[in-house]
Design a protein around this motif. Structure first.
Motif, PDB file in Angstrom:
ATOM      1  N   LEU A 100       0.815  -1.217   0.000  1.00 20.40           N
ATOM      2  CA  LEU A 100       0.000   0.000   0.000  1.00 20.40           C
ATOM      3  C   LEU A 100       0.846   1.263   0.000  1.00 20.40           C
ATOM      4  N   ARG A 101       2.118   1.119   0.366  1.00 22.71           N
ATOM      5  CA  ARG A 101       2.913   2.319   0.611  1.00 22.71           C
ATOM      6  C   ARG A 101       3.045   3.251  -0.599  1.00 22.71           C
ATOM      7  N   PRO A 102       3.298   2.714  -1.802  1.00 21.58           N
ATOM      8  CA  PRO A 102       3.385   3.662  -2.933  1.00 21.58           C
ATOM      9  C   PRO A 102       2.093   4.425  -3.142  1.00 21.58           C
ATOM     10  N   ILE A 103       0.961   3.721  -2.989  1.00 20.48           N
ATOM     11  CA  ILE A 103      -0.320   4.384  -3.194  1.00 20.48           C
ATOM     12  C   ILE A 103      -0.506   5.457  -2.121  1.00 20.48           C
ATOM     13  N   LEU A 104      -0.203   5.083  -0.868  1.00 24.97           N
ATOM     14  CA  LEU A 104      -0.324   6.049   0.219  1.00 24.97           C
ATOM     15  C   LEU A 104       0.613   7.231   0.001  1.00 24.97           C
ATOM     16  N   ALA A 105       1.806   6.910  -0.511  1.00 24.72           N
ATOM     17  CA  ALA A 105       2.766   7.988  -0.766  1.00 24.72           C
ATOM     18  C   ALA A 105       2.203   8.971  -1.773  1.00 24.72           C
ATOM     19  N   LEU A 106       1.549   8.433  -2.799  1.00 28.81           N
ATOM     20  CA  LEU A 106       0.950   9.308  -3.813  1.00 28.81           C
ATOM     21  C   LEU A 106      -0.138  10.176  -3.185  1.00 28.81           C
ATOM     22  N   ILE A 107      -0.978   9.518  -2.373  1.00 24.07           N
ATOM     23  CA  ILE A 107      -2.069  10.274  -1.734  1.00 24.07           C
ATOM     24  C   ILE A 107      -1.502  11.344  -0.810  1.00 24.07           C
ATOM     25  N   LEU A 143       1.364  12.748  -0.998  1.00 28.76           N
ATOM     26  CA  LEU A 143       2.004  13.804  -1.798  1.00 28.76           C
ATOM     27  C   LEU A 143       0.958  14.772  -2.325  1.00 28.76           C
ATOM     28  N   ILE A 144      -0.148  14.196  -2.839  1.00 27.88           N
ATOM     29  CA  ILE A 144      -1.206  15.068  -3.357  1.00 27.88           C
ATOM     30  C   ILE A 144      -1.774  15.923  -2.238  1.00 27.88           C
ATOM     31  N   SER A 145      -2.030  15.287  -1.084  1.00 32.02           N
ATOM     32  CA  SER A 145      -2.630  16.056   0.001  1.00 32.02           C
ATOM     33  C   SER A 145      -1.659  17.123   0.500  1.00 32.02           C
ATOM     34  N   TYR A 146      -0.354  16.828   0.381  1.00 35.24           N
ATOM     35  CA  TYR A 146       0.618  17.836   0.787  1.00 35.24           C
ATOM     36  C   TYR A 146       0.529  19.063  -0.114  1.00 35.24           C
ATOM     37  N   PHE A 147       0.353  18.817  -1.416  1.00 36.26           N
ATOM     38  CA  PHE A 147       0.316  19.972  -2.316  1.00 36.26           C
ATOM     39  C   PHE A 147      -1.046  20.634  -2.356  1.00 36.26           C
ATOM     40  N   VAL A 148      -2.075  19.930  -1.864  1.00 35.55           N
ATOM     41  CA  VAL A 148      -3.395  20.561  -1.781  1.00 35.55           C
ATOM     42  C   VAL A 148      -3.472  21.477  -0.553  1.00 35.55           C
ATOM     43  N   ARG A 149      -2.575  21.232   0.399  1.00 40.17           N
ATOM     44  CA  ARG A 149      -2.582  22.017   1.638  1.00 40.17           C
ATOM     45  C   ARG A 149      -2.680  23.536   1.425  1.00 40.17           C
ATOM     46  N   PRO A 150      -1.776  24.147   0.633  1.00 39.94           N
ATOM     47  CA  PRO A 150      -1.894  25.602   0.518  1.00 39.94           C
ATOM     48  C   PRO A 150      -3.218  26.023  -0.091  1.00 39.94           C
ATOM     49  N   LEU A 151      -3.739  25.188  -1.010  1.00 42.41           N
ATOM     50  CA  LEU A 151      -5.022  25.503  -1.632  1.00 42.41           C
ATOM     51  C   LEU A 151      -6.128  25.508  -0.580  1.00 42.41           C
ATOM     52  N   SER A 152      -6.224  24.382   0.158  1.00 46.02           N
ATOM     53  CA  SER A 152      -7.306  24.302   1.145  1.00 46.02           C
ATOM     54  C   SER A 152      -7.098  25.329   2.252  1.00 46.02           C
ATOM     55  N   HIS A 153      -5.834  25.538   2.595  1.00 44.55           N
ATOM     56  CA  HIS A 153      -5.504  26.498   3.647  1.00 44.55           C
ATOM     57  C   HIS A 153      -6.000  27.893   3.285  1.00 44.55           C
ATOM     58  N   SER A 154      -5.794  28.273   2.030  1.00 44.32           N
ATOM     59  CA  SER A 154      -6.186  29.628   1.634  1.00 44.32           C
ATOM     60  C   SER A 154      -7.670  29.719   1.342  1.00 44.32           C
ATOM     61  N   ILE A 155      -8.201  28.680   0.659  1.00 43.41           N
ATOM     62  CA  ILE A 155      -9.621  28.738   0.294  1.00 43.41           C
ATOM     63  C   ILE A 155     -10.497  28.716   1.540  1.00 43.41           C
ATOM     64  N   ARG A 156     -10.052  27.980   2.578  1.00 42.21           N
ATOM     65  CA  ARG A 156     -10.858  27.877   3.796  1.00 42.21           C
ATOM     66  C   ARG A 156     -11.072  29.252   4.410  1.00 42.21           C
ATOM     67  N   LEU A 157      -9.988  29.973   4.563  1.00 46.96           N
ATOM     68  CA  LEU A 157     -10.102  31.304   5.170  1.00 46.96           C
ATOM     69  C   LEU A 157     -10.864  32.259   4.251  1.00 46.96           C
ATOM     70  N   GLY A 158     -10.387  32.360   3.014  1.00 49.34           N
ATOM     71  CA  GLY A 158     -11.011  33.304   2.092  1.00 49.34           C
ATOM     72  C   GLY A 158     -12.467  32.956   1.855  1.00 49.34           C
ATOM     73  N   GLY A 159     -12.744  31.661   1.642  1.00 47.45           N
ATOM     74  CA  GLY A 159     -14.105  31.228   1.357  1.00 47.45           C
ATOM     75  C   GLY A 159     -15.041  31.501   2.507  1.00 47.45           C
ATOM     76  N   ASN A 160     -14.581  31.221   3.724  1.00 42.35           N
ATOM     77  CA  ASN A 160     -15.445  31.473   4.879  1.00 42.35           C
ATOM     78  C   ASN A 160     -15.810  32.944   4.999  1.00 42.35           C
ATOM     79  N   ILE A 161     -14.801  33.783   4.902  1.00 46.16           N
ATOM     80  CA  ILE A 161     -15.073  35.220   5.072  1.00 46.16           C
ATOM     81  C   ILE A 161     -15.941  35.720   3.925  1.00 46.16           C
ATOM     82  N   MET A 162     -15.575  35.310   2.691  1.00 47.13           N
ATOM     83  CA  MET A 162     -16.346  35.747   1.528  1.00 47.13           C
ATOM     84  C   MET A 162     -17.781  35.277   1.652  1.00 47.13           C
ATOM     85  N   ALA A 163     -17.976  33.998   2.019  1.00 47.28           N
ATOM     86  CA  ALA A 163     -19.322  33.448   2.102  1.00 47.28           C
ATOM     87  C   ALA A 163     -20.150  34.206   3.137  1.00 47.28           C
ATOM     88  N   GLY A 164     -19.556  34.472   4.294  1.00 45.96           N
ATOM     89  CA  GLY A 164     -20.299  35.184   5.326  1.00 45.96           C
ATOM     90  C   GLY A 164     -20.744  36.556   4.855  1.00 45.96           C
TER      91      GLY A 164
END
Lengths: 178, 249, 81
Positions: free
Chosen positions: B159-166, B168-189
């Motif tokens: 499972l390790r290569p598959i987990l590594a891929l996941i 890795l993807i989640s690592y690079f999604v971090r800045p996206l989710s990190h920024s969208i969470r804050l901006g999206g919440n404030i914008m939505a409100g």
């Protein structure tokens, strides 16, 4: 974006339609001013505010721990004082017991000595009295024999005889013994 | 605004427009805009609060001093607790992040104001800064061993290569989710409040209902403003723990 | 004819945006599950609850982020496409 432009007419051309967030033309401007703001905040916080707060907090920490230590020390001092007091009390009690015992012994000794003294005096006085009584008794015996002799002599003379001292004496002595 | 046109035309995105502060004209990278104004107000408010609050240096704090000390100890404890002792040197950085986000969120809730944190550009810069910091610090501290984060050694080998891929993807999604969470919440409100305000504009006497709803949402948004700042900061701490702390899988 | 097409495209756009908002329901379920489980755990062991507040917020944040993504998709459909 092209669809947006055509639809935009509905709400009037004054407000640009679309998400202003996705208007990438404004991004360099936003990023620049954001970085400026962050740098200013960083400088204000790290150079001025945070050292001050840290020093105040450290001082308070020191003050509180110092006070706590002082309180602890005072408490231990009070405990030590109480202990010393108890110890002293105990010692005093023991001392008092000792003193009582010693005093008792002393008194006993004095009492014994006084008793012995009194006994000695009493016995001395008794002996003296005994001697005096013996003397008096002896004196009395002598006086009686004297009186008897004289009386016997006088009687003999009165009866017309001649008094023979030796014979009178022998007779009185014999009578007295009698 | 939108209701000038008559009828129910609500433009909830209008409030996020960025326009030059002085006059018209093209927007260059240095033009002061309404966002610049509110960034500046944020900076001024933070500076005043922090400088006045930290000035008395009393052992028994007054009100303003209590606020700054509360803020300081709150973030300090969070950093210590989440990243451990190693991460404590990032404390000033996190302090800046939290104070900036919470102040700008709360200032954005003043009617008629502008919330810089509702813009993806702002939150993306903040999140990318965190992402770059975490990545660079991770490689600096652990060298190539930082990549071990993606190789889940507790999983079966298949499972390790598959987990590594996941991972890795989640690592690079971090800045996206990190920024969208804050901006999206404030914008939505803000957008929701604007929508309700649009209702209130056309409902006549019955507009008491949307106005009450705005009041309720405003309370919720006050909570969201603080919670999102907290979440942004604590997620930064969690990410930093990957970089400086020991592996925690 | 082209006007009809544009209307049709608009319809699709709005329907898509509406559908995208359903993702927020999932985020709501996730956040509710996290908060509910936290509360039941906290009631079982109240003394351990304050130490787990950070984990609670991190969990909520992760669950919420996915909902915010769908909200973003809705916004993009509404305003950017």
């Amino acid at each position: 974006m092209s669809t947006t432009e055509t639809v935009a007419g509905a709400a009037g051309e004054a407000s640009q339609k679309g998400m202003p967030q996705l208007n990438f033309a404004t991004w360099p401007n936003q990023v620049f001013w954001l970085l400026v703001a962050l740098v200013i905040i960083y400088i204000v916080l790290t150079k001025i505010a945070m050292p001050r707060i840290a020093s105040v907090l450290a001082e308070r920490e020191g003050r509180i721990s110092g006070d706590l230590a002082a309180a602890e020390e005072l408490k231990s001092k009070a405990k030590a004082a109480e202990k010393a007091y108890n110890l002293a009390l105990e010692q005093a009690r023991v001392e008092a017991g000792k003193i009582i015992l010693a005093t008792k012994a002393e008194i006993q000794k004095d009492l014994n000595a006084a008793m012995a003294d009194a006994d000695a005096q009493i016995s001395a006085k008794a002996a003296e009295s005994e001697k005096r009584i013996a003397e008096i008794r002896a004196g009395a015996v002598q006086a009686v024999s004297e009186v008897a002799r004289e009386t016997a002599g006088a009687l003999v003379v009165a009866l017309g005889g001649t008094a023979d001292d030796a014979a009178i004496e022998a007779a009185v002595a014999a009578r007295l013994k009698g | 605004m939108a209701d000038e046109a008559g009828g129910l035309v609500i433009d909830p995105m209008h409030q996020f427009q960025i326009h030059p502060l002085f006059g018209e004209g093209p927007l260059t990278w240095y033009t002061p805009t309404n966002q610049t104004l509110w960034l500046g107000i944020t900076v001024v408010v933070i500076s005043i609060l922090m400088l006045i609050g930290s000035a008395p240096r009393k052992v028994i704090p007054g009100r303003t001093q209590s606020i700054t000390e509360l803020l300081y100890t709150f973030i300090h404890d969070m950093v210590e607790e989440v990243t451990g002792h190693e991460g404590a040197k990032f404390f000033p950085y996190l302090m800046v992040l939290f104070t900036f986000i919470v102040t700008s969120n709360l200032l954005g809730l003043i009617p008629g104001s502008f919330a810089p944190t509702s813009h993806i550009a702002v939150t993306a810069v903040l999140a990318l800064m965190v992402f770059l910091t975490v990545t660079l610090v991770g490689f600096y501290k652990k060298g190539i061993g930082f990549l071990g984060m993606f190789w889940v050694s507790s999983a079966p080998l298949v499972l390790r290569p598959i987990l590594a891929l996941i991972e890795l993807i989640s690592y690079f999604v971090r800045p996206l989710s990190h920024s969208i969470r804050l901006g999206g919440n404030i914008m939505a409100g803000h957008a929701v409040m604007k929508v309700f305000a649009g209702f209130a504009g056309v409902m006549g006497l019955a507009s008491i209902v949307p106005i009450a709803a705005i009041a309720a949402i405003y309370g919720l948004e006050l909570l969201v403003a603080v919670v999102q700042a907290y979440v942004f900061t604590i997620l930064t701490c969690v990410y930093l723990r990957d970089a400086v702390g020991e592996a925690h899988h | 004819m082209t006007g009809d097409l544009i209307q049709f495209a608009l319809m699709g756009k709005y329907i898509g945006a509406g559908l995208a908002t359903m993702g927020l329901g999932g985020a709501g379920i996730g956040v509710g599950t996290i908060a509910g489980n936290f509360l039941s755990g906290a009631l079982r062991n109240p003394s351990a609850a304050p130490g787990q507040m950070a984990n609670l917020f991190v969990g909520i944040a992760f669950a919420e982020a996915l909902g915010i993504f769908s909200f973003l998709i809705a916004l993009l459909l509404m305003f950017a496409v």
